[in-house]
Design a protein around this motif. Structure first.
Motif, short mmCIF file in Angstrom:
data_model
loop_
_atom_site.label_atom_id
_atom_site.label_comp_id
_atom_site.label_asym_id
_atom_site.label_seq_id
_atom_site.Cartn_x
_atom_site.Cartn_y
_atom_site.Cartn_z
N THR A 46 0.84 -1.20 0.00
CA THR A 46 0.00 0.00 0.00
C THR A 46 0.87 1.25 0.00
O THR A 46 0.64 2.18 -0.78
CB THR A 46 -0.94 0.00 1.23
OG1 THR A 46 -1.77 -1.18 1.18
CG2 THR A 46 -1.81 1.25 1.26
N PHE A 47 1.87 1.27 0.85
CA PHE A 47 2.75 2.45 0.91
C PHE A 47 3.61 2.57 -0.34
O PHE A 47 3.89 3.68 -0.79
CB PHE A 47 3.57 2.45 2.20
CG PHE A 47 2.78 2.91 3.37
CD1 PHE A 47 2.57 4.26 3.61
CD2 PHE A 47 2.20 1.99 4.24
CE1 PHE A 47 1.80 4.69 4.69
CE2 PHE A 47 1.43 2.41 5.31
CZ PHE A 47 1.23 3.78 5.53
N VAL A 48 4.00 1.46 -0.93
CA VAL A 48 4.74 1.51 -2.19
C VAL A 48 3.87 2.13 -3.28
O VAL A 48 4.31 2.99 -4.05
CB VAL A 48 5.24 0.11 -2.61
CG1 VAL A 48 5.75 0.10 -4.04
CG2 VAL A 48 6.33 -0.36 -1.66
N LYS A 49 2.62 1.73 -3.32
CA LYS A 49 1.70 2.31 -4.30
C LYS A 49 1.53 3.81 -4.08
O LYS A 49 1.51 4.59 -5.03
CB LYS A 49 0.34 1.61 -4.24
CG LYS A 49 -0.61 2.10 -5.30
CD LYS A 49 -1.79 1.20 -5.47
CE LYS A 49 -2.67 1.73 -6.58
NZ LYS A 49 -3.05 0.71 -7.51
N ILE A 50 1.43 4.20 -2.83
CA ILE A 50 1.28 5.62 -2.50
C ILE A 50 2.53 6.40 -2.90
O ILE A 50 2.43 7.53 -3.39
CB ILE A 50 0.97 5.78 -1.00
CG1 ILE A 50 -0.45 5.30 -0.73
CG2 ILE A 50 1.17 7.21 -0.54
CD1 ILE A 50 -0.78 5.13 0.73
N LEU A 51 3.69 5.80 -2.73
CA LEU A 51 4.94 6.46 -3.14
C LEU A 51 4.94 6.76 -4.63
O LEU A 51 5.54 7.74 -5.07
CB LEU A 51 6.15 5.59 -2.79
CG LEU A 51 6.60 5.62 -1.34
CD1 LEU A 51 7.65 4.55 -1.09
CD2 LEU A 51 7.13 6.99 -0.96
N GLY A 52 4.25 5.94 -5.39
CA GLY A 52 4.16 6.14 -6.83
C GLY A 52 3.24 7.27 -7.23
O GLY A 52 3.23 7.68 -8.39
N LYS A 53 2.45 7.78 -6.29
CA LYS A 53 1.50 8.85 -6.60
C LYS A 53 1.53 9.91 -5.50
O LYS A 53 0.52 10.17 -4.85
CB LYS A 53 0.09 8.28 -6.74
CG LYS A 53 -0.02 7.28 -7.87
CD LYS A 53 -1.41 6.75 -8.00
CE LYS A 53 -1.43 5.75 -9.15
NZ LYS A 53 -2.74 5.26 -9.45
N PRO A 54 2.68 10.55 -5.29
CA PRO A 54 2.80 11.51 -4.19
C PRO A 54 1.90 12.73 -4.33
O PRO A 54 1.54 13.35 -3.33
CB PRO A 54 4.28 11.91 -4.21
CG PRO A 54 4.72 11.61 -5.59
CD PRO A 54 3.90 10.44 -6.05
#
Length: 171
Positions: A46-54
């Motif tokens: 989830t956090f990796v995905k969020i890192l992709g869309k800051p």
């Protein structure tokens, strides 16, 4: 201020989001999954995905609601992928061992099948069936109509709908 909301004047950053909500997210996921390790893995994803869309962080007003939405989408994707993998493994279990593709090819095939499944998610069953019969079996519209027991005009509508759905899903 509650931990589920950020002050309106200060935008969230990933580090703050992680520190404030990671443990909560793991616990939230653990309640939905059988194993804590799976929950930790999915929280990480989830956090990796969020890192992709800051850029989305500046729009977040309810971090926990947003995190649970992202995590739930990943959970659905994981379940869908597992279903596709089981079906693939079942299918190759019926072919001679000498014809079974090597592990690298199997992985590529499973990833492709999972992507196709995700792409076609949301289509009505007959629309999905018509599209797959056309693309995978190479059937023409008349043959699809006969196989599905529908009119030729219905098949034409199904194909337009499926192609539009795939186009929009890739945007």
């Amino acid at each position: 201020m509650s931990p589920s909301s950020a002050p309106p004047s200060s935008p969230l950053d990933v580090q703050t989001l992680y520190l404030d909500h990671h443990a909560w997210l793991v616990d939230w996921l653990r309640k939905r999954l059988r194993h804590r390790d799976n929950a930790a893995d999915l929280a990480h994803d989830t956090f990796v995905k969020i890192l992709g869309k800051p850029q989305r962080l500046s729009e977040v007003r309810q971090p926990r609601a947003w995190l649970s939405t992202v995590a739930n989408g990943l959970l659905i994707d994981r379940v869908r992928r597992q279903r596709v993998e089981r079906a693939y493994l079942e299918a190759i279990s019926h072919i001679p061992e000498a014809l079974v593709p090597p592990p690298e090819t199997q992985l590529m095939l499973m990833e492709t099948l999972a992507r196709i499944d995700q792409l076609l998610d949301g289509l009505a069953p007959k629309v999905r069936a018509a599209f797959l019969l056309s693309r995978l079996e190479g059937l023409g519209h008349k043959e699809i109509a006969m196989r599905l027991g529908v009119s030729l005009r219905s098949v034409e509508k199904y194909m337009v709908s499926a192609i539009r759905h795939c186009y929009l899903a890739q945007r």
